[in-house]
Structure formats: C-alpha cells, structure tokens
Scaffold this active site. Sequence first.
Site, PDB file in Angstrom:
ATOM      1  N   THR A 140       0.827  -1.203   0.000  1.00  0.00           N
ATOM      2  CA  THR A 140       0.000   0.000   0.000  1.00  0.00           C
ATOM      3  C   THR A 140       0.862   1.254   0.000  1.00  0.00           C
ATOM      4  O   THR A 140       1.999   1.246   0.499  1.00  0.00           O
ATOM      5  CB  THR A 140      -0.902   0.006   1.249  1.00  0.00           C
ATOM      6  N   ASP A 141       0.307   2.352  -0.504  1.00  0.00           N
ATOM      7  CA  ASP A 141       1.005   3.636  -0.434  1.00  0.00           C
ATOM      8  C   ASP A 141       1.068   4.189   0.986  1.00  0.00           C
ATOM      9  O   ASP A 141       1.848   5.104   1.276  1.00  0.00           O
ATOM     10  CB  ASP A 141       0.352   4.663  -1.370  1.00  0.00           C
ATOM     11  N   GLU A 142       0.277   3.617   1.901  1.00  0.00           N
ATOM     12  CA  GLU A 142       0.269   4.132   3.270  1.00  0.00           C
ATOM     13  C   GLU A 142       1.597   3.919   3.989  1.00  0.00           C
ATOM     14  O   GLU A 142       1.878   4.570   5.000  1.00  0.00           O
ATOM     15  CB  GLU A 142      -0.877   3.519   4.063  1.00  0.00           C
ATOM     16  N   TYR A 166      -1.688  -0.231  11.084  1.00  0.00           N
ATOM     17  CA  TYR A 166      -1.847  -0.930   9.804  1.00  0.00           C
ATOM     18  C   TYR A 166      -0.668  -0.659   8.884  1.00  0.00           C
ATOM     19  O   TYR A 166      -0.006  -1.582   8.389  1.00  0.00           O
ATOM     20  CB  TYR A 166      -3.144  -0.509   9.114  1.00  0.00           C
ATOM     21  N   LYS A 170       2.336  -3.175   7.444  1.00  0.00           N
ATOM     22  CA  LYS A 170       2.579  -3.412   6.022  1.00  0.00           C
ATOM     23  C   LYS A 170       3.999  -3.015   5.638  1.00  0.00           C
ATOM     24  O   LYS A 170       4.653  -3.695   4.823  1.00  0.00           O
ATOM     25  CB  LYS A 170       1.562  -2.643   5.171  1.00  0.00           C
TER      26      LYS A 170
END
Length: 359
Positions: A140-142, A166, A170
Amino acid sequence: MILVTGGAGFIGANFVLDWLAIHDEPVINLDKLTYAGNPETLQSLQGDARHDLVQGDIGDTTLVSQLLATHQPRAVVNFAAESHVDRSIHGPGEFIQTNIVGTFNLLESVRGYWSGLPEDHRDGGVVPTKGNFRFLHVSTDEVYGSLKKDDPAFTETSHIEPNSPYSASKAASDHLVRAWHHTYGLPVLTTNCSNNYGPYHFPEKLIPLMIVNALAGKPLPVYGDGQQIRDWLYVKDHCSAIRRVLEAGRLGEIYNVGGWNEKANLDIVHTVCALLDELRPRPDGKPYKDQITYVTDRPGHDRRYAIDARKLERELGWKPAETFESGIRKTVQWYLDHPDWVAHVQSGAYRDWVQKQYA
C-alpha cells in the site's frame, strides 16, 4: 498454476475473477475467511475446476508448504493482510500477527519450496524452475506516510514513514520481502497501490460505506474537515497492473500503482451523493448530501497520499483504463444492482454461512 493468498478479499477476489476471465491457468486460493474474506464474491466460480478455494492462514507453514508441494505453482501472489486502519487502531495485535508474522511464515514456506525447484526445465516445462518462479507481494502507499499539499507524489524511493498500526505492519512486511530477496535470492516483486475502489468492497471503507448508508437513510460520517486527499484506483485497473508486474517486472523491484486521481474525501462523498441523486433518488426528493455528518478525526490520520506511477508506465507500459468519473459510476451502479450481496455480508448470518461452507 498460481497460488493467490487472500483471494477472497476485496482486491484478491477481483484479481482471481479477472485472472480466470482472461486465463485458463488454474488458481489455488488460500484465504483465512475473516470478516473481509467473502467466498460469496467467488460464487460464479463454483464448480470451475480452475479454482480451488482453501480456508487457511498464511502463517500456517504446514498447510502452505503442503499446498506448494502438491500444486507446484509457478507464482505466489500475496494479498493476505489485515487492511482496515480503524480496526488497526483499536486492535493492532491482529495486524502484527497477520501482516508481519504471517508474511514471515509465508516467505519461509515459499523459500523452502523455491529452493527445491530445478534450476531449469528438464521435464519439458511442466514444473516451475528457480528462474521463472515469482513471489509478488501486494502492499500500500500508506507505508510512505503523509504528504503536504504541495509535496511531490510518492515514488518507489520515497522514505518509509508509516503513521498507523496498519501501515507500520505493512511496511514491516515489505521490508521482510525485500530482505528475503537480498539475503536468500528469493525472486520477489512488490507493488504499492493507492486507494482501491470498485465491486465487492467490504462496506466499512469510505466509498461503499457512503453508498450503503445513503441508501439506508443513515448519516454519512466524514472525518474531520473531509479534506484528507487520496489517489483513487479502480480495482480492476489494479488487477491489470499486478498481472503486468507478474509478467515482466524486474526482480527485487517495487512498482507504485496509482490511478492519477487525487481527490479529497469530502469531494468523493459529494460525487457519490450526486450519482445516487441521479440513479436512485431519495423518496422525499431531497439530496443525499443532506445526510453528511462530520465526526471527530481519527488518530494519526494522514493528510494526503499521492502515487507517482510513472515507473510502471515507463518500464512496463501500464496505464489505468478508467478515469475516476467512469470508475465511480460503475461502482455506484454495481452496489445498486447487488443489494443482496451487501445485505448478506453485513448480516450476522454471514459468518455462520461461511463456517458451514468451509468447516
């Protein structure tokens, strides 16, 4: 044969459905079938010999090793993850266990399988080889953290600065994948995507929640001032990008996947409301935007994400096929056309149904 993990979740199930609509190559689909893993999404594949859904955990090394040894896939595509930020804030333990420990166990199972593959095809090409096997990790870009309004978009070399349990979990899994490539030579690929939307999205995420709540006459909760900016990617475009990276990506590389659609959350909500006004007007004739309610912002809420996907376009020739306008219309129409899916996945009977099907 490919092994897909988390293939009953939102993105994973769309990937499996699209893969089997395009390829005859079979899929072994391993999913834990938690709240977000919905086998009902895959019902169109019932009886299809090309698809085998197995309930199980990526952290179960005995099961994963058995599946690898039995089916001998040429690739593993890893979607399996706990993925909802709000849930990670209230219960981070599951995110650490699945996204970090689970990824570690999966990597070890895959490494054991890969190390036993032949160096080249001595059997006429039936069994995968060390050279053509791939492990593709979907992230994810997060993991990159938050951007200021005028900052350039995230690239593959941006600093990793996660701000939620989260995204931290990741980021840790991404690091593990990288380390297994550099330490052991495992042939890995990683994709970091922006916010996905589209069919079969579990209705706790922004877009499906707004659609479902609007139709039910419930408030449309918007965090803070609603000016948090995200890049939005139609899920089927994401699936096509993953197929392309799996086919031709350079080993050990990261590829950002974005839709080139930076939108503020409040603008997204207004767009959904306007489409519902057009496609399913309220009985009282009032606009759905009247249901918007502002709620306290969540802790550590990143202000802006934006993906620079030029590397994927430059190296592999991939571009998204959908504009936001075309994708969001298809998405709203899908939810209008599938009220039974929504009602079932939200019901208490859903978990009982899953257990009966896959006990």
